[in-house]
Design a protein around this motif. Structure first.
Motif, PDB file in Angstrom:
ATOM      1  N   ARG A   1      94.681  19.930 109.311  1.00  0.00           N
ATOM      2  CA  ARG A   1      95.018  21.086 108.475  1.00  0.00           C
ATOM      3  C   ARG A   1      96.509  21.078 108.122  1.00  0.00           C
ATOM      4  O   ARG A   1      96.888  21.352 106.976  1.00  0.00           O
ATOM      5  N   ARG A   2      97.363  20.781 109.107  1.00  0.00           N
ATOM      6  CA  ARG A   2      98.804  20.748 108.839  1.00  0.00           C
ATOM      7  C   ARG A   2      99.140  19.652 107.836  1.00  0.00           C
ATOM      8  O   ARG A   2      99.963  19.850 106.926  1.00  0.00           O
ATOM      9  N   ALA A   3      98.528  18.478 108.008  1.00  0.00           N
ATOM     10  CA  ALA A   3      98.828  17.347 107.128  1.00  0.00           C
ATOM     11  C   ALA A   3      98.417  17.648 105.690  1.00  0.00           C
ATOM     12  O   ALA A   3      99.182  17.375 104.748  1.00  0.00           O
ATOM     13  N   VAL A   4      97.238  18.209 105.500  1.00  0.00           N
ATOM     14  CA  VAL A   4      96.785  18.534 104.146  1.00  0.00           C
ATOM     15  C   VAL A   4      97.691  19.586 103.525  1.00  0.00           C
ATOM     16  O   VAL A   4      98.053  19.510 102.345  1.00  0.00           O
ATOM     17  N   ARG A   5      98.099  20.559 104.310  1.00  0.00           N
ATOM     18  CA  ARG A   5      98.999  21.597 103.808  1.00  0.00           C
ATOM     19  C   ARG A   5     100.340  20.987 103.385  1.00  0.00           C
ATOM     20  O   ARG A   5     100.890  21.337 102.329  1.00  0.00           O
ATOM     21  N   GLU A   6     100.849  20.063 104.198  1.00  0.00           N
ATOM     22  CA  GLU A   6     102.123  19.399 103.877  1.00  0.00           C
ATOM     23  C   GLU A   6     101.988  18.574 102.597  1.00  0.00           C
ATOM     24  O   GLU A   6     102.861  18.612 101.722  1.00  0.00           O
TER      25      GLU A   6
ATOM     26  N   GLN B   1      94.641  15.345  95.180  1.00  0.00           N
ATOM     27  CA  GLN B   1      93.399  14.602  95.336  1.00  0.00           C
ATOM     28  C   GLN B   1      93.303  14.060  96.758  1.00  0.00           C
ATOM     29  O   GLN B   1      94.279  13.502  97.287  1.00  0.00           O
ATOM     30  N   PHE B   2      92.114  14.206  97.365  1.00  0.00           N
ATOM     31  CA  PHE B   2      91.927  13.805  98.747  1.00  0.00           C
ATOM     32  C   PHE B   2      90.594  13.065  98.890  1.00  0.00           C
ATOM     33  O   PHE B   2      89.570  13.514  98.369  1.00  0.00           O
ATOM     34  N   LEU B   3      90.644  11.952  99.603  1.00  0.00           N
ATOM     35  CA  LEU B   3      89.448  11.188  99.944  1.00  0.00           C
ATOM     36  C   LEU B   3      89.364  11.132 101.456  1.00  0.00           C
ATOM     37  O   LEU B   3      90.164  10.468 102.111  1.00  0.00           O
ATOM     38  N   ASP B   4      88.401  11.851 102.017  1.00  0.00           N
ATOM     39  CA  ASP B   4      88.269  12.009 103.469  1.00  0.00           C
ATOM     40  C   ASP B   4      87.082  11.175 103.955  1.00  0.00           C
ATOM     41  O   ASP B   4      85.924  11.560 103.762  1.00  0.00           O
ATOM     42  N   VAL B   5      87.380  10.039 104.564  1.00  0.00           N
ATOM     43  CA  VAL B   5      86.337   9.116 105.015  1.00  0.00           C
ATOM     44  C   VAL B   5      86.070   9.339 106.504  1.00  0.00           C
ATOM     45  O   VAL B   5      86.980   9.261 107.332  1.00  0.00           O
ATOM     46  N   GLY B   6      84.808   9.623 106.838  1.00  0.00           N
ATOM     47  CA  GLY B   6      84.460   9.994 108.198  1.00  0.00           C
ATOM     48  C   GLY B   6      84.684  11.467 108.418  1.00  0.00           C
ATOM     49  O   GLY B   6      85.155  11.902 109.473  1.00  0.00           O
ATOM     50  N   SER B   7      84.324  12.255 107.434  1.00  0.00           N
ATOM     51  CA  SER B   7      84.708  13.669 107.392  1.00  0.00           C
ATOM     52  C   SER B   7      83.895  14.576 108.289  1.00  0.00           C
ATOM     53  O   SER B   7      84.360  15.652 108.671  1.00  0.00           O
ATOM     54  N   GLY B   8      82.647  14.200 108.619  1.00  0.00           N
ATOM     55  CA  GLY B   8      81.781  15.123 109.332  1.00  0.00           C
ATOM     56  C   GLY B   8      81.354  16.260 108.423  1.00  0.00           C
ATOM     57  O   GLY B   8      81.309  16.118 107.197  1.00  0.00           O
ATOM     58  N   ILE B   9      81.046  17.408 109.007  1.00  0.00           N
ATOM     59  CA  ILE B   9      80.635  18.577 108.232  1.00  0.00           C
ATOM     60  C   ILE B   9      81.880  19.337 107.776  1.00  0.00           C
ATOM     61  O   ILE B   9      82.692  19.737 108.611  1.00  0.00           O
TER      62      ILE B   9
ATOM     63  N   THR C   1      83.329  22.151 107.410  1.00  0.00           N
ATOM     64  CA  THR C   1      83.186  23.562 107.762  1.00  0.00           C
ATOM     65  C   THR C   1      84.534  24.267 107.699  1.00  0.00           C
ATOM     66  O   THR C   1      85.482  23.759 107.088  1.00  0.00           O
ATOM     67  N   GLU C   2      84.669  25.400 108.360  1.00  0.00           N
ATOM     68  CA  GLU C   2      85.861  26.249 108.246  1.00  0.00           C
ATOM     69  C   GLU C   2      87.155  25.474 108.478  1.00  0.00           C
ATOM     70  O   GLU C   2      87.267  24.696 109.409  1.00  0.00           O
ATOM     71  N   GLY C   3      88.119  25.721 107.585  1.00  0.00           N
ATOM     72  CA  GLY C   3      89.431  25.116 107.734  1.00  0.00           C
ATOM     73  C   GLY C   3      89.467  23.649 107.413  1.00  0.00           C
ATOM     74  O   GLY C   3      90.376  22.935 107.845  1.00  0.00           O
ATOM     75  N   ASN C   4      88.523  23.166 106.629  1.00  0.00           N
ATOM     76  CA  ASN C   4      88.506  21.746 106.320  1.00  0.00           C
ATOM     77  C   ASN C   4      89.359  21.460 105.088  1.00  0.00           C
ATOM     78  O   ASN C   4      90.004  22.353 104.531  1.00  0.00           O
TER      79      ASN C   4
ATOM     80  N   ILE D   1      91.857  24.016 102.546  1.00  0.00           N
ATOM     81  CA  ILE D   1      93.323  23.963 102.622  1.00  0.00           C
ATOM     82  C   ILE D   1      93.906  23.514 101.285  1.00  0.00           C
ATOM     83  O   ILE D   1      94.874  24.095 100.781  1.00  0.00           O
ATOM     84  N   ALA D   2      93.316  22.464 100.703  1.00  0.00           N
ATOM     85  CA  ALA D   2      93.835  21.931  99.441  1.00  0.00           C
ATOM     86  C   ALA D   2      93.703  22.932  98.307  1.00  0.00           C
ATOM     87  O   ALA D   2      94.641  23.127  97.517  1.00  0.00           O
ATOM     88  N   LEU D   3      92.556  23.594  98.218  1.00  0.00           N
ATOM     89  CA  LEU D   3      92.347  24.553  97.135  1.00  0.00           C
ATOM     90  C   LEU D   3      93.216  25.793  97.301  1.00  0.00           C
ATOM     91  O   LEU D   3      93.601  26.419  96.309  1.00  0.00           O
ATOM     92  N   ALA D   4      93.533  26.145  98.545  1.00  0.00           N
ATOM     93  CA  ALA D   4      94.450  27.249  98.769  1.00  0.00           C
ATOM     94  C   ALA D   4      95.848  26.900  98.265  1.00  0.00           C
ATOM     95  O   ALA D   4      96.591  27.765  97.789  1.00  0.00           O
ATOM     96  N   GLY D   5      96.190  25.610  98.369  1.00  0.00           N
ATOM     97  CA  GLY D   5      97.490  25.166  97.872  1.00  0.00           C
ATOM     98  C   GLY D   5      97.534  25.069  96.364  1.00  0.00           C
ATOM     99  O   GLY D   5      98.553  25.399  95.738  1.00  0.00           O
ATOM    100  N   ASP D   6      96.429  24.612  95.772  1.00  0.00           N
ATOM    101  CA  ASP D   6      96.344  24.511  94.316  1.00  0.00           C
ATOM    102  C   ASP D   6      94.878  24.491  93.920  1.00  0.00           C
ATOM    103  O   ASP D   6      94.139  23.619  94.362  1.00  0.00           O
ATOM    104  N   PRO D   7      94.439  25.412  93.091  1.00  0.00           N
ATOM    105  CA  PRO D   7      93.022  25.482  92.731  1.00  0.00           C
ATOM    106  C   PRO D   7      92.529  24.307  91.894  1.00  0.00           C
ATOM    107  O   PRO D   7      91.316  24.177  91.675  1.00  0.00           O
ATOM    108  N   ASP D   8      93.445  23.454  91.442  1.00  0.00           N
ATOM    109  CA  ASP D   8      93.045  22.262  90.694  1.00  0.00           C
ATOM    110  C   ASP D   8      92.834  21.058  91.593  1.00  0.00           C
ATOM    111  O   ASP D   8      92.552  19.956  91.108  1.00  0.00           O
ATOM    112  N   SER D   9      92.970  21.228  92.903  1.00  0.00           N
ATOM    113  CA  SER D   9      92.765  20.117  93.833  1.00  0.00           C
ATOM    114  C   SER D   9      91.311  19.655  93.824  1.00  0.00           C
ATOM    115  O   SER D   9      90.400  20.425  93.497  1.00  0.00           O
ATOM    116  N   ARG D  10      91.106  18.392  94.224  1.00  0.00           N
ATOM    117  CA  ARG D  10      89.763  17.818  94.255  1.00  0.00           C
ATOM    118  C   ARG D  10      89.610  17.004  95.537  1.00  0.00           C
ATOM    119  O   ARG D  10      90.551  16.316  95.958  1.00  0.00           O
ATOM    120  N   VAL D  11      88.423  17.072  96.118  1.00  0.00           N
ATOM    121  CA  VAL D  11      88.187  16.435  97.416  1.00  0.00           C
ATOM    122  C   VAL D  11      86.845  15.709  97.402  1.00  0.00           C
ATOM    123  O   VAL D  11      85.831  16.277  96.968  1.00  0.00           O
TER     124      VAL D  11
END
Length: 268
Positions: free
Chosen positions: A61-66, A74-82, A84-87, A91-101
């Motif tokens: 969460r800290r890294a994505v926020r930074e 843009q984020f590519l999360d490999v081995g992401s699991g589910i 769920t909350e705080g993923n 975090i990315a969309l809270a920083g910018d609503p144009d983010s994509r994951v």
């Protein structure tokens, strides 16, 4: 029990899923009594394991926020699991609503749950993929449809490279994910390990590896090689709770003894 709306109909909610057990350990809500029972049983034998996963998720969460603050959208999360909350997408969309994951996981249960959770969210998608089949992940229609490889992308490899044995050449594998990225992209990695392995922390190594099959324990120097050719952000490769900690610190008090290392680096 009554099936909640977020549980896909094809998923057996009476059979435990490691993805949902992990979700339980990190404080998520996308799990069932059978998953929580397994989680509590493992935690009794290996109390360090869920604490480590919670510290790992807090770091993510800290890294994505930074990175979001640095302009990454843009984020590519490999081995992401589910997711769920705080993923990542929250975090990315809270920083910018144009983010994509784009989330990727090999576990069909995790992907099915992710698909249900992300339904109606056009800025995030989950696909099934194998870490070792990097071309399939990078060239997937969902990946290419959502991410622009001419712009910076943060590739997240959290708690997954420690399943790559030495003969599979983890450095070369990570390079496959970094090579097609545009300058200004980032690599985020967490990995089972410690400052020195195994002499400094044999208890941590044994307890972690005893609970998670096929984990390859690596030290700080070995993890640093994954970032070759990239510019490591401060404080470099450190135990997960020590990477730019928030006020209040680590609630599990793992600190420098956390058996998980982390690093974030920029592609010049």
């Amino acid at each position: 029990m009554t099936r909640p709306s977020w549980a896909p109909p094809e998923i057996d909610i009476d059979r435990p899923s490691i993805a949902r057990v992990y979700d339980y350990w990190i404080g998520g809500t996308h799990n069932f009594p059978v998953d929580r029972e397994v989680g509590r049983t493992v935690e009794q034998a290996n109390p360090l394991l869920p604490k480590t996963f919670r510290a790992n998720r807090a770091f993510l969460r800290r890294a994505v926020r930074e990175l979001s603050a640095l302009g990454v959208r843009q984020f590519l999360d490999v081995g992401s699991g589910i997711p769920t909350e705080g993923n990542v997408h929250e975090i990315a969309l809270a920083g910018d609503p144009d983010s994509r994951v784009v989330y990727v996981d090999i576990d069909p249960v995790a992907v099915a749950h992710a698909g249900a959770i992300l339904a109606g969210e056009p800025r995030a998608v989950a696909i099934q993929g194998d870490l070792f089949k990097w071309a399939d992940i990078l060239d997937a229609p969902e990946t290419r449809g959502l991410l622009d490889f001419d712009q910076p992308i943060a590739v997240i490899l959290a708690a997954i490279i420690h399943f790559v044995p030495p003969e599979a050449d983890p450095v070369a594998l990570v390079d496959k994910y970094v090579e097609p990225l545009a300058p200004g992209s980032y690599l985020v990695v967490t990995h089972a390990g410690a400052e020195t392995v195994p002499d400094a922390t044999p208890g941590f190594a044994a307890r972690y590896q005893g609970a998670v099959n096929e984990v390859i324990w690596r030290d700080r120097a070995e993890l640093t090689t994954l970032f070759h050719g990239l510019d490591l952000l401060e404080p470099g490769v450190v135990p997960v709770p020590l990477w730019r900690p928030e006020p209040g610190g680590d609630p599990d008090n793992l600190g420098a003894d956390a058996p998980m290392l982390a690093g974030v680096a920029r592609k010049p």
